[in-house]
Design a protein around this motif. Structure first.
Motif, PDB file in Angstrom:
ATOM      1  N   ASN A  89      33.163  18.556 -17.678  1.00 37.16           N
ATOM      2  CA  ASN A  89      32.664  17.696 -18.747  1.00 37.16           C
ATOM      3  C   ASN A  89      31.654  18.479 -19.602  1.00 37.16           C
ATOM      4  N   ARG A  90      31.009  17.758 -20.509  1.00 38.32           N
ATOM      5  CA  ARG A  90      30.085  18.396 -21.451  1.00 38.32           C
ATOM      6  C   ARG A  90      28.982  19.194 -20.739  1.00 38.32           C
ATOM      7  N   LYS A  91      28.504  18.671 -19.611  1.00 36.32           N
ATOM      8  CA  LYS A  91      27.420  19.350 -18.890  1.00 36.32           C
ATOM      9  C   LYS A  91      27.882  20.741 -18.423  1.00 36.32           C
ATOM     10  N   VAL A 104      30.291  22.477 -19.697  1.00 38.29           N
ATOM     11  CA  VAL A 104      30.519  23.299 -20.895  1.00 38.29           C
ATOM     12  C   VAL A 104      29.184  23.846 -21.410  1.00 38.29           C
ATOM     13  N   ASN A 105      28.172  22.997 -21.427  1.00 37.16           N
ATOM     14  CA  ASN A 105      26.850  23.453 -21.891  1.00 37.16           C
ATOM     15  C   ASN A 105      26.346  24.612 -21.036  1.00 37.16           C
ATOM     16  N   GLU A 106      26.558  24.474 -19.735  1.00 40.27           N
ATOM     17  CA  GLU A 106      26.110  25.526 -18.821  1.00 40.27           C
ATOM     18  C   GLU A 106      26.871  26.832 -19.089  1.00 40.27           C
ATOM     19  N   ALA A 107      28.172  26.699 -19.311  1.00 40.56           N
ATOM     20  CA  ALA A 107      29.004  27.894 -19.552  1.00 40.56           C
ATOM     21  C   ALA A 107      28.601  28.574 -20.868  1.00 40.56           C
ATOM     22  N   VAL A 108      28.329  27.761 -21.885  1.00 42.19           N
ATOM     23  CA  VAL A 108      27.941  28.350 -23.182  1.00 42.19           C
ATOM     24  C   VAL A 108      26.573  29.032 -23.053  1.00 42.19           C
ATOM     25  N   SER A 109      25.649  28.408 -22.310  1.00 38.85           N
ATOM     26  CA  SER A 109      24.326  29.033 -22.111  1.00 38.85           C
ATOM     27  C   SER A 109      24.479  30.371 -21.400  1.00 38.85           C
ATOM     28  N   ALA A 110      25.366  30.416 -20.395  1.00 45.40           N
ATOM     29  CA  ALA A 110      25.579  31.670 -19.650  1.00 45.40           C
ATOM     30  C   ALA A 110      26.144  32.741 -20.592  1.00 45.40           C
ATOM     31  N   ALA A 111      27.094  32.341 -21.415  1.00 44.81           N
ATOM     32  CA  ALA A 111      27.707  33.304 -22.353  1.00 44.81           C
ATOM     33  C   ALA A 111      26.673  33.802 -23.356  1.00 44.81           C
ATOM     34  N   ARG A 112      25.809  32.889 -23.802  1.00 48.24           N
ATOM     35  CA  ARG A 112      24.778  33.260 -24.795  1.00 48.24           C
ATOM     36  C   ARG A 112      23.773  34.237 -24.166  1.00 48.24           C
ATOM     37  N   SER A 113      23.383  33.966 -22.911  1.00 49.77           N
ATOM     38  CA  SER A 113      22.403  34.851 -22.248  1.00 49.77           C
ATOM     39  C   SER A 113      23.000  36.239 -22.027  1.00 49.77           C
ATOM     40  N   THR A 145      37.649  24.526 -16.519  1.00 47.60           N
ATOM     41  CA  THR A 145      38.903  23.772 -16.606  1.00 47.60           C
ATOM     42  C   THR A 145      38.611  22.306 -16.902  1.00 47.60           C
ATOM     43  N   GLY A 146      39.637  21.591 -17.344  1.00 45.48           N
ATOM     44  CA  GLY A 146      39.464  20.167 -17.620  1.00 45.48           C
ATOM     45  C   GLY A 146      40.285  19.767 -18.825  1.00 45.48           C
ATOM     46  N   SER A 147      40.231  18.496 -19.164  1.00 49.79           N
ATOM     47  CA  SER A 147      41.093  17.978 -20.229  1.00 49.79           C
ATOM     48  C   SER A 147      40.643  18.451 -21.609  1.00 49.79           C
ATOM     49  N   GLY A 148      41.528  18.282 -22.568  1.00 53.70           N
ATOM     50  CA  GLY A 148      41.209  18.650 -23.948  1.00 53.70           C
ATOM     51  C   GLY A 148      39.995  17.907 -24.460  1.00 53.70           C
ATOM     52  N   THR A 149      39.963  16.600 -24.225  1.00 54.04           N
ATOM     53  CA  THR A 149      38.839  15.824 -24.743  1.00 54.04           C
ATOM     54  C   THR A 149      37.577  16.015 -23.889  1.00 54.04           C
ATOM     55  N   GLY A 150      37.759  16.151 -22.553  1.00 57.18           N
ATOM     56  CA  GLY A 150      36.597  16.262 -21.670  1.00 57.18           C
ATOM     57  C   GLY A 150      35.922  17.615 -21.702  1.00 57.18           C
ATOM     58  N   ALA A 151      36.727  18.703 -21.703  1.00 56.08           N
ATOM     59  CA  ALA A 151      36.147  20.046 -21.641  1.00 56.08           C
ATOM     60  C   ALA A 151      36.392  20.860 -22.910  1.00 56.08           C
ATOM     61  N   GLY A 152      37.460  20.527 -23.645  1.00 54.53           N
ATOM     62  CA  GLY A 152      37.767  21.278 -24.873  1.00 54.53           C
ATOM     63  C   GLY A 152      36.871  20.846 -26.025  1.00 54.53           C
ATOM     64  N   HIS A 169      29.803  22.606 -29.999  1.00 55.70           N
ATOM     65  CA  HIS A 169      28.586  23.178 -29.419  1.00 55.70           C
ATOM     66  C   HIS A 169      27.927  24.136 -30.412  1.00 55.70           C
ATOM     67  N   PRO A 170      26.641  23.899 -30.734  1.00 56.18           N
ATOM     68  CA  PRO A 170      26.006  24.736 -31.781  1.00 56.18           C
ATOM     69  C   PRO A 170      25.865  26.207 -31.381  1.00 56.18           C
ATOM     70  N   LYS A 171      25.923  26.501 -30.083  1.00 58.66           N
ATOM     71  CA  LYS A 171      25.741  27.896 -29.641  1.00 58.66           C
ATOM     72  C   LYS A 171      27.081  28.641 -29.487  1.00 58.66           C
ATOM     73  N   VAL A 172      28.174  27.972 -29.825  1.00 57.75           N
ATOM     74  CA  VAL A 172      29.466  28.676 -29.873  1.00 57.75           C
ATOM     75  C   VAL A 172      29.608  29.227 -31.293  1.00 57.75           C
ATOM     76  N   ASP A 173      29.850  30.545 -31.404  1.00 59.07           N
ATOM     77  CA  ASP A 173      29.876  31.153 -32.736  1.00 59.07           C
ATOM     78  C   ASP A 173      31.247  31.136 -33.386  1.00 59.07           C
ATOM     79  N   MET A 174      32.304  31.143 -32.581  1.00 57.90           N
ATOM     80  CA  MET A 174      33.641  31.008 -33.168  1.00 57.90           C
ATOM     81  C   MET A 174      34.595  30.403 -32.141  1.00 57.90           C
ATOM     82  N   VAL A 175      35.665  29.810 -32.663  1.00 62.56           N
ATOM     83  CA  VAL A 175      36.671  29.207 -31.787  1.00 62.56           C
ATOM     84  C   VAL A 175      38.006  29.888 -32.048  1.00 62.56           C
ATOM     85  N   SER A 176      38.649  30.306 -30.966  1.00 67.10           N
ATOM     86  CA  SER A 176      39.989  30.884 -31.070  1.00 67.10           C
ATOM     87  C   SER A 176      40.932  29.938 -30.345  1.00 67.10           C
TER      88      SER A 176
END
Ligand code: NAP
Length: 495
Positions: free
Chosen positions: A42-44, A46-55, A206-213, A219-226
């Motif tokens: 879920n969003r939580k 995803v937030n953790e994963a984006v923070s890890a990628a940003r760090s 992993t997770g659904s399109g709406t739940g994890a995608g 997310h403001p800390k994602v710089d681009m989407v592929s």
């Protein structure tokens, strides 16, 4: 045997989702076979994963590109070592026949070697300055944190098209794989970890399109989407990214066509059409779903095609003798069946198939008979909409110009092909077919990773994957001016 559970990979650690929930990954050749359970993120998460990628981004950006390439080279070597096991698991999780899943893994291997080499290139430009004692160059910079959202039909190849070039260019990544094929990406991420990718550089959720995608998109800390997937979801991705002024690359649907002229080697054309239409059970973005045949050879070609298609063997793709595996899930089978009914209602002539296949040990899977429609008019829905299954429409044309017009009368523009012995007609087709990829005397499928991959119109938004073109997607240009004159020089206004 108990079903294995797989975790997310965030910041270098394997973690369960904060939702506490999992979902099942089913073998489409036998729905009773549960391949594994995966995190319903879920969003939580995803937030953790984006923070890890940003760090992880600043250190990874600083790592010399040749060193980044060396890790990717080792990853490619490990994919070679585990090719057969990866292919077997891929067939089990999404159904395509083992020969093709070996090809899927090979494509990832090719991409790995190619991207590793780019670690020692990543070329920019030097150009002369209009002023004396001044140096001009452009260099590539990573974009930052990339969110990769991938489909199920190429479970390893497509993630590799995104991860390898993104990583060699110095980006960090969060990948959300399709829910039908999380296992192949799990294996890929595990190998990246084992071969020394620093924590946080790649994160797997992993997770659904709406739940994890969806949480990745806004997310403001994602710089681009592929993104690679359906045009419908692509539109959602575009909406989110446009609102945030964020770069995004889209690879979406196709309605690909093969043109067969009256001078073509008809046996060769039949082989190409069968491979294009029924390979991967028609579930390729480049699948041939329309064959446009010169009226002089229409009857002969149709008879040959139907006869050869009847010989195809359906079944579990793990059996080496099988030609066509199942569709990926029941919803996809219902969609394909629905289109067959639409074709009949529209007045097309059903020459073969048109219904699910349950005989011969196929009763627990999502099998569908290879289907051919004759007498199809170019404007019928079966000739315009992406079906994504083993359904082929035969359309007649008067000459090459007429055929090209029919091919181009589509909302999509991914792949096209022409069978002819006439070099003049081949070059005319190359010039006038409005698709990102054109084949001559070969099917609509079979792309090689050293060339750009992607399409025009509704297929994409101008980006290309694979080849050096992928670097355009995953880098930003920086132009650099170095003035060593020791005085103020003004471009455009100095004499
Ligand atoms: P899809 O349904 O659009 O799904 C693609 C990915 O997007 C999946 O990971 C999916 O997650 C995710 N997703 C779904 N809804 C989302 C949302 N609202 N926000 C964020 N992510 C979301 O496509 P598919 O059925 O997997 O793949 C088939 C399509 O891909 C076909 O149209 C095919 O032509 C196209 N394709 C294009 C290319 C190309 O290069 N042009 C290559 C291969 C496939 P879930 O799986 O959890 O739903």
């Amino acid at each position: 045997m108990a079903t294995k559970s797989y975790k997310n990979f965030i910041g270098g650690e394997w973690k369960t989702s904060s939702s506490g929930e999992t979902f099942k990954n089913i073998n489409p050749a036998n729905a009773k076979d549960v391949v594994g359970r995966f995190q319903q993120s879920n969003r939580k998460d995803v937030n953790e994963a984006v923070s890890a990628a940003r760090s992880a981004f600043p250190e990874w950006k600083k790592t010399p590109a040749p060193k980044r390439g060396e890790i990717l080279y080792r990853v490619a070597e490990k994919l070679v070592k585990h090719k057969e096991a990866l292919a077997q698991d891929m067939t089990r999780e999404m159904g395509k026949v083992i020969k093709e899943t070996r090809g899927d893994v090979q494509e990832a291997i090719d991409m790995g070697y190619f991207a590793a080499g780019e670690g020692r290139r990543l070329t920019g430009e030097t150009v002369p300055s209009e002023l004396t004692d001044k140096f001009c160059m452009s260099v590539r910079m990573p974009v930052g944190v990339v969110a990769a959202i991938t489909p199920w039909n190429f479970p390893l190849a497509i993630p590799s098209w995104k991860l390898f070039p993104a990583l060699v260019a110095g980006n960090t990544v969060v990948i959300k794989p399709a829910s039908d094929t999380p296992l192949s990406v799990y294996h890929f991420v595990k190998i990246l970890e084992e071969e020394g990718l620093p924590p946080g550089v790649v994160n797997y959720v992993t997770g659904s399109g709406t739940g994890a995608g969806a949480p990745l998109l806004d997310h403001p800390k994602v710089d681009m989407v592929s993104f690679t997937g359906s045009t419908e979801t692509g539109r959602v991705v575009a909406g989110h990214c446009a609102r945030q002024m964020k770069p995004y690359s889209l690879e979406m649907g196709g309605k690909n066509a093969i043109l067969v002229m009256e001078d073509a080697d008809l046996n060769l054309a039949v082989e190409g059409v069968i491979w294009g239409a029924f390979g991967t059970t028609g579930q390729r973005c480049t699948a041939c779903s329309r064959v446009i045949v010169h009226k002089k050879v229409l009857k002969k070609f149709t008879n040959l095609l139907v006869k050869r298609t009847q010989e195809l063997k359906l079944g579990d793709g793990l059996n080496e003798k099988i030609d066509v595996g199942p569709l990926v899930n029941e919803a996809q089978r219902e969609k394909v069946h629905g289109y067959c009914k639409i074709g009949v209602d529209e007045g097309a002539k059903l020459l073969l198939g048109g219904k699910p296949h349950r005989a011969g040990g196929c009763s627990n899977g999502f099998f569908f008979k290879p289907t051919i429609f004759g007498d199809v008019a170019p404007k019928m829905r079966i000739a315009q909409e992406e079906i994504f299954g083993p359904v082929l429409s035969i359309i007649s044309c008067r000459n090459l110009d007429h055929g090209i017009k029919i091919v181009n009368d589509s909302a999509f523009g991914l792949s096209s092909s022409l069978y002819t012995q006439d070099v003049n007609r081949a070059f005319q087709a190359i010039e006038h077919l409005d698709t990102g990829i054109t084949y001559i005397n070969s099917s609509t499928i079979g792309a090689e990773i050293q060339l750009p991959f992607g399409g025009t119109k509704g297929t994409g938004n101008g980006h290309r994957e694979a080849g050096t073109a992928a670097l355009e997607t995953f880098t930003e240009w920086k132009s650099v001016y170095i003035d060593y004159s020791g005085k103020l020089q003004k471009a455009q206004i100095d004499d």
